[in-house]
Design a protein around this motif. Structure first.
Motif, PDB file in Angstrom:
ATOM      1  N   ILE A 117       0.854  -1.187   0.000  1.00  0.00           N
ATOM      2  CA  ILE A 117       0.000   0.000   0.000  1.00  0.00           C
ATOM      3  C   ILE A 117       0.892   1.239   0.000  1.00  0.00           C
ATOM      4  N   ALA A 118       0.667   2.133  -0.957  1.00  0.00           N
ATOM      5  CA  ALA A 118       1.483   3.342  -1.123  1.00  0.00           C
ATOM      6  C   ALA A 118       2.953   2.994  -1.338  1.00  0.00           C
ATOM      7  N   GLY A 119       3.224   1.772  -1.806  1.00  0.00           N
ATOM      8  CA  GLY A 119       4.588   1.339  -2.044  1.00  0.00           C
ATOM      9  C   GLY A 119       5.394   1.121  -0.777  1.00  0.00           C
ATOM     10  N   LEU A 120       4.728   1.072   0.381  1.00  0.00           N
ATOM     11  CA  LEU A 120       5.439   0.996   1.664  1.00  0.00           C
ATOM     12  C   LEU A 120       5.098  -0.231   2.495  1.00  0.00           C
ATOM     13  N   VAL A 121       3.814  -0.505   2.660  1.00  0.00           N
ATOM     14  CA  VAL A 121       3.365  -1.536   3.610  1.00  0.00           C
ATOM     15  C   VAL A 121       2.561  -2.603   2.875  1.00  0.00           C
ATOM     16  N   PRO A 122       2.984  -3.872   2.946  1.00  0.00           N
ATOM     17  CA  PRO A 122       2.183  -4.934   2.330  1.00  0.00           C
ATOM     18  C   PRO A 122       0.762  -4.955   2.881  1.00  0.00           C
ATOM     19  N   PHE A 123      -0.215  -5.184   2.013  1.00  0.00           N
ATOM     20  CA  PHE A 123      -1.615  -5.136   2.436  1.00  0.00           C
ATOM     21  C   PHE A 123      -1.932  -6.196   3.481  1.00  0.00           C
ATOM     22  N   THR A 124      -1.091  -7.214   3.583  1.00  0.00           N
ATOM     23  CA  THR A 124      -1.330  -8.293   4.544  1.00  0.00           C
ATOM     24  C   THR A 124      -0.943  -7.922   5.973  1.00  0.00           C
ATOM     25  N   ILE A 125      -0.106  -6.926   6.148  1.00  0.00           N
ATOM     26  CA  ILE A 125       0.373  -6.582   7.492  1.00  0.00           C
ATOM     27  C   ILE A 125      -0.765  -6.128   8.404  1.00  0.00           C
ATOM     28  N   PRO A 126      -1.660  -5.232   7.976  1.00  0.00           N
ATOM     29  CA  PRO A 126      -2.797  -4.897   8.854  1.00  0.00           C
ATOM     30  C   PRO A 126      -3.680  -6.104   9.155  1.00  0.00           C
TER      31      PRO A 126
END
Length: 309
Positions: A117-126
């Motif tokens: 997400i936004a090139g920073l955080v994988p969507f799976t982390i949340p």
């Protein structure tokens, strides 16, 4: 209802199996270059897909399984009252952390955990914050069977956040220092290469979304589950802790394991043993109506909760 119950256990088993598959790949297959070279072209493609997407798959399965469990055990409104703040607040913390270094310290995600997400955080982390956070908080809420004063709710939030952070004690060093790391630290620290600030960030983020969920549930609508109902989140927690432990052993990082056992696994098992037995609870249906406020439901429509003594 039975289909939901079956699905939650099937997806939990798939979640645990996906973690096992990942461990085999990370600890046995990747170090064995001769085996990898001997694979056919199709085998290499399957292996590459597994290593690139395996981390994302097990977290997606974890989120699905805890959602099905929450739908059945808590009802839809309680489930979404936890899911929404846990996902969006943890994502906000992760985006802030990867952009500025606050609140976890300077770090960035590498590949293997899904689209960023936004090139920073994988969507799976949340999603991982959600499924492990809900498991920890439901276990910690066991303390409320002995009283529901606001200080006891604060105690449950602190305990839930501590158990969540204790899992990270073991997971983070291994996932960032393994032969195939999933994130890297730009700000080395005293805890096996990680800054101590990271754990303050974990405690703060976990406590924040647990507090919001607790407020949304309301004082008289806190889910206080019995021992049988808590089996699912306990297995979820222990399974993920074992995954992190095996990774840490593979990286020859041992002290965090003992810290995690002391501050994570021990409280989880202690809360489970202190939960009310099934015969001490009010037997009521678990799935609330989607169109009715859970606070206004009669006892015959509310999720099963522990009888207060």
């Amino acid at each position: 209802m039975r289909r939901v119950i079956s699905a939650q256990w099937i997806t939990l088993a798939a979640h645990l199996a996906a973690m096992l598959f990942g461990l085999v790949g990370l600890l046995l297959v990747m170090p064995n270059t001769e085996f990898i070279e001997s694979l056919s072209e199709l085998g290499l493609q399957i292996f590459a897909m597994g290593m690139q997407g395996g981390g994302a798959v097990f977290m997606i399965l974890g989120a699905i399984s805890i959602s099905l469990y929450g739908w059945h055990t808590l009802g839809a409104k309680r489930l979404f009252a936890f899911l929404i703040p846990s996902v969006f607040l943890s994502l906000g913390s992760e985006l802030l952390g990867t952009s500025t270094g606050f609140p976890f310290g300077g770090y960035s995600y590498l590949s293997g955990l899904g689209t960023k997400i936004a090139g920073l955080v994988p969507f799976t982390i949340p999603l991982s914050w959600f499924y492990m956070g809900l498991a920890c908080f439901l276990i910690a809420n066991t303390t409320l069977r002995f009283g529901n004063h606001w200080m006891q709710r604060v105690e449950a939030i602190a305990l839930g956040a501590m158990m969540l952070t204790s899992w990270d004690f073991v997971l983070d060093p291994a996932m960032s220092q393994a032969a195939f790391p999933f994130w890297e630290w730009h700000q080395p620290g005293a805890f096996f290469g990680m800054p101590l600030q990271n754990f303050a960030g974990w405690m703060g983020t976990g406590a924040l979304f647990m507090t919001v969920a607790s407020l949304l549930w309301g004082k008289d609508n806190q889910p206080i589950l019995n021992r049988k109902q808590l089996v699912f989140p306990v297995i979820m927690y222990i399974g993920n802790f074992v995954f992190a432990t095996i990774l840490s052993c593979g990286a020859s990082i041992y002290p965090p394991i003992f810290l995690g056992l002391l501050l994570g696994v021990a409280p989880v098992l202690g809360m489970w043993f202190s939960a009310a037995k099934e015969e001490d609870t009010v037997p009521t249906p678990a799935l609330e109506s989607l169109s009715t406020s859970p606070i206004a439901l009669p006892k015959s429509s509310q999720p099963e909760v522990a009888a207060r003594r």
